[in-house]
Design a protein around this motif. Structure first.
Motif, PDB file in Angstrom:
ATOM      1  N   ARG A 184       0.887  -1.107  -0.024  1.00  0.00           N
ATOM      2  CA  ARG A 184       0.055   0.074   0.029  1.00  0.00           C
ATOM      3  C   ARG A 184       0.795   1.379   0.226  1.00  0.00           C
ATOM      4  O   ARG A 184       0.538   2.281  -0.517  1.00  0.00           O
ATOM      5  N   VAL A 185       1.979   1.199   0.895  1.00  0.00           N
ATOM      6  CA  VAL A 185       3.045   2.322   0.750  1.00  0.00           C
ATOM      7  C   VAL A 185       3.577   2.618  -0.823  1.00  0.00           C
ATOM      8  O   VAL A 185       3.908   3.598  -1.079  1.00  0.00           O
ATOM      9  N   ARG A 190      -2.847   9.632   6.492  1.00  0.00           N
ATOM     10  CA  ARG A 190      -4.125   9.372   6.244  1.00  0.00           C
ATOM     11  C   ARG A 190      -4.475   8.092   6.371  1.00  0.00           C
ATOM     12  O   ARG A 190      -5.731   7.455   6.826  1.00  0.00           O
ATOM     13  N   LEU A 191      -3.755   7.182   5.731  1.00  0.00           N
ATOM     14  CA  LEU A 191      -4.042   5.799   5.799  1.00  0.00           C
ATOM     15  C   LEU A 191      -3.954   5.053   7.030  1.00  0.00           C
ATOM     16  O   LEU A 191      -4.798   4.274   7.624  1.00  0.00           O
ATOM     17  N   ASN A 192      -2.920   5.570   7.753  1.00  0.00           N
ATOM     18  CA  ASN A 192      -3.005   5.045   9.226  1.00  0.00           C
ATOM     19  C   ASN A 192      -4.097   5.273  10.055  1.00  0.00           C
ATOM     20  O   ASN A 192      -4.270   4.751  11.132  1.00  0.00           O
ATOM     21  N   ARG A 193      -4.877   6.506   9.917  1.00  0.00           N
ATOM     22  CA  ARG A 193      -6.096   6.641  10.566  1.00  0.00           C
ATOM     23  C   ARG A 193      -7.006   5.487  10.345  1.00  0.00           C
ATOM     24  O   ARG A 193      -7.941   5.271  11.448  1.00  0.00           O
ATOM     25  N   GLN A 201       0.346  -0.100  12.177  1.00  0.00           N
ATOM     26  CA  GLN A 201       0.785   1.318  11.684  1.00  0.00           C
ATOM     27  C   GLN A 201       1.724   1.356  10.150  1.00  0.00           C
ATOM     28  O   GLN A 201       2.632   0.360  10.619  1.00  0.00           O
ATOM     29  N   LEU A 202       1.592   2.089   9.427  1.00  0.00           N
ATOM     30  CA  LEU A 202       2.667   1.972   8.280  1.00  0.00           C
ATOM     31  C   LEU A 202       3.483   3.194   8.269  1.00  0.00           C
ATOM     32  O   LEU A 202       3.157   4.158   8.875  1.00  0.00           O
TER      33      LEU A 202
END
Length: 737
Positions: A208-209, A241-244, A251-252
């Motif tokens: 995803r990253v 924003r993805l980590n929210r 967590q990334l």
């Protein structure tokens, strides 16, 4: 015998149902196996077998497949026998052979140092000892390699000026590095494993990253020209924003270095097309003629895109003499003058276009390099030099007249100060490539060719005193200093510009210039050159006759309006030292709008001084000042004599009339000083207080008596029988008792 390892390598053979397979590439979780027929892998086979590590272990345990370790690599088998490493599974056979070659060298060295293999003397770990060991062992090690792998080692590196090795045996320094790396790794084969496979933090980023990075990295190639730091900030914001939406234990994160590496991996043509535009990128990457024209691989350099300038003290002594005086001498007088006049080495300041190799700027000055000489050479770049070539009786033209986009010089004093300001005023970029002359190799190469020009004359100075020897260079000087520039112009135009140049594919600089089709920047016009090269003069003011400089009044049709706008404010003017017919006056911005002036300057004219240089006017002014000084001196002598005559007549008239002199005598001066001293004593001494009863009005006449100094009058008692009308002299009042 059971397998010692449960993973596959690139050189293993996998047998299943009578068919053979070989690993071709490694995906994230699986190997891609391809068919092998008669020892050759069928890379185009559509029936590729994807085998994960877990499934491979299950099939091996179930005896469904058999794995022949290092079947396709003898070097892999040799290294596996050492049983010292488990990190060579992703290497090719060629890489394994290279490791085996290095291991063999290090092993033989260690055995030699231990006194094994029948060695009586141990080699020393010094350059001499290592060289002796290599010379004694290199043929034996190479023969071992040929016998073991049925092929020789590749040729050594191709280094200019050094004979190429028949095979790549190490030198003393290289072998010492191998021995050190082998020992630091605990004598494991992985010491020589290529390190590029570990670069780039491969396959450690979350998918995803990685998708976020790929999307943002593409934005780097845009006309907005974002910085790499901007790209990373955008990626980091998307990851946050993805980590929210993810739990805390999932967590990334992303590293700036990972983003920068992927930005650097973008194709240069894609980056330039996005950031510079397709037109510029097209010109940069479209080969024409002899190939790409770039400077350091960064940008396209076209005709007059870059000019290198430098100065050179000629290897030739010239005779310094005034040309006008020399032309009036007889041949015999000229011969005598050659022996008496001083000898100098002229300084050549030149500019060369790096693409066409044409000389576009030139100035020759007797003596040392100077800023004035550099500015004159720069000025010659902007003017038509055809007349100069005709004066030198050249048959070719000199059409190189344009403004360069950039000028490269060294950091010498001749290219600082006024020169740098002039380049800036002309709108040209001034670059300092560095102190290394190789960074300005084109102009340095031209100066080397000028040595051939110097060899045509007697009086060569040579490069140094060693080469000069006992040659009387100054005594052999034959060419006049004022002739050097004209002869050099003829040499450049008719010889250098027409000579085939190896750097231009044996084309001449003149033909390359004529074949170039890029548009040249327009050279500065006369007013622009005046403003750029002129001398700044401040504290100028507009008066009724105009703007005055060096006793010359310059006028302009709108100077009255300008005077009404600026008043007695100080203005800045620009003087052309070669032509005093015009002076440019810098107009304040607010006045510029009111007058409607075009540009920053107004040209004030003095037509009677058109073409007159500043040096001649300064000479005239010096003559005028000397004349005025002489006249003033003569005027003072006449005035002095007149004053003395009149003063003598006045003294005689005073004596004849018996009038006292207006001048204090010495006795009068002393009496005046004594009087001042007495007055000072009275003023500084305390006054005694009166004693006794105050006098009455009736007692005053009897006490004081009658004055005999003068007759009774005002302030005196005329009749003693009448009572006095004034108070007591002691000024006491009755009420003060």
């Amino acid at each position: 015998m059971p397998n010692k390892r449960l993973y596959l390598t690139l050189n293993d053979r996998v047998r299943r149902n009578g068919e053979c397979y070989r690993p071709a590439e490694r995906l994230e979780q699986a190997w891609v196996l391809m068919h092998v027929v008669d020892g050759e892998m069928l890379v185009d086979d559509d029936d590729a077998w994807h085998l994960t590590d877990k499934r491979q272990q299950e099939l091996r345990d179930a005896k469904v497949i058999a794995v022949d370790e290092n079947y396709f690599s003898a070097a892999g088998r040799d290294l596996a026998l050492r049983d010292d490493d488990l990190l060579l599974h992703d290497l090719t056979d060629a890489e394994l052979r290279a490791i085996a070659w290095k291991v063999e060298w290090c092993t033989r060295w260690n055995r030699a140092r231990a006194g094994l293999d029948g060695r009586d003397r141990k080699p020393a770990l010094t350059p001499k000892g290592l060289a002796g060991f290599i010379e004694a062992e290199r043929e034996a090690v190479h023969q071992w390699y040929i016998d073991r792998y049925d092929m020789p080692r590749p040729l050594g590196r191709d280094i200019v000026g050094i004979q190429r090795k028949t095979y790549d045996y190490p030198g003393p320094t290289t072998l010492r590095e191998w021995i050190s790396e082998f020992e630091d790794a605990g004598f494991r084969s992985s010491a020589f494993k290529p390190g590029y496979g570990r670069c780039g933090n491969r396959k450690q980023l979350d998918g995803r990253v990685l998708n976020i990075i790929q999307q943002r990295v593409d934005e780097y190639a845009s006309r907005g020209c974002p910085a790499k730091d901007d790209v990373f900030m955008d990626v980091d914001a998307d990851v946050r924003r993805l980590n929210r939406e993810l739990p805390k234990d999932a967590q990334l994160s992303v590293n700036e270095r990972a983003v920068r590496r992927r930005v650097n991996m973008l194709p240069p043509v894609t980056v330039d097309a996005g950031r510079l535009g397709t037109d510029v990128a097209g010109r940069k990457y479209t080969p024409v003629g002899e190939g790409l024209r770039t400077f350091n691989g960064l940008e396209v350099i076209e005709r007059m895109g870059r000019v290198e300038m430098d100065d050179w003290e000629m290897d030739l002594f010239a005779i310094l003499n005034d040309a006008e005086v020399y032309d009036t001498l007889t041949p015999k007088q000229r011969e005598q003058a050659r022996k008496l006049d001083p000898k100098v080495r002229c300084t050549v300041t030149a500019g060369i276009d790096v693409v066409t190799r044409c000389i576009v700027a030139l100035n020759v000055t007797p003596g040392k390099p100077s800023t004035m000489g550099s500015r004159r050479a720069l000025h010659s770049m902007f003017i038509d030099k055809t007349g100069w070539a005709r004066l030198a009786k050249a048959t070719s033209e000199w059409p190189m007249t344009a403004k360069s986009r950039e000028i490269a010089t060294d950091g010498g004093p001749a290219f600082e100060g006024d020169f740098r300001d002039t380049v800036r005023r002309c709108g040209i970029t001034h670059r300092y490539p560095g102190g290394n002359p190789a960074s300005r190799g084109h102009i340095e190469s031209f100066f080397r060719s000028l040595k051939g020009f110097c060899r045509m004359f007697t009086g060569q100075a040579f490069a140094n005193v060693v080469k000069r020897g006992d040659y009387e260079a100054e005594g052999m000087a034959s060419v006049m200093a004022h002739e050097v520039e004209i002869l050099l112009v003829r040499y450049i135009v008719d010889e250098y510009h027409r000579r085939p140049h190896s750097g231009l594919g044996d084309m001449s600089p003149l033909s390359v210039w004529e074949r170039s089709t890029n548009e040249l920047l327009t050279a500065p016009d006369e007013v622009q050159r005046h403003a750029a090269f002129g001398i700044r003069k401040r504290n100028l003011r507009i008066r009724a006759p105009g703007v005055r400089y060096m006793h010359v009044d310059y006028k302009h049709p709108k100077m009255g309006l300008l005077y009404g706008l600026v008043g007695r404010r100080d203005l800045t003017g620009v003087i052309n030292p070669n032509d005093l017919g015009t002076i440019l006056v810098l107009v304040p911005e607010e006045a510029r709008r009111a007058i409607g002036a075009e540009g920053d300057f107004m040209a004030f004219k003095a037509d009677e001084f058109r073409g007159v240089p500043l040096t001649r006017l300064e000479h005239y002014n010096d003559e005028i000042k000397r004349f005025a000084a002489d006249e003033a001196a003569d005027g003072r002598s006449v005035r002095h004599e007149a004053r003395q005559f009149i003063k003598r007549a006045a003294e005689e008239a005073r004596i004849r009339a018996g009038a006292p002199s207006d001048v204090m005598t010495n006795d009068q001066h002393l009496a005046f000083l004594e009087r001042l001293e007495r007055a000072g004593d009275r003023a500084s001494s305390p006054r005694a207080k009166p004693e006794g009863a105050p006098m009455s009005a009736a007692d005053e006449p009897d006490t004081l008596g009658v004055s005999i100094a003068r007759k009774p009058g005002s302030g005196r008692v005329a009749d003693p029988a009448k009572p006095a009308t004034r108070k007591s002299v002691n000024r006491y009042r009755d009420e003060e008792r």
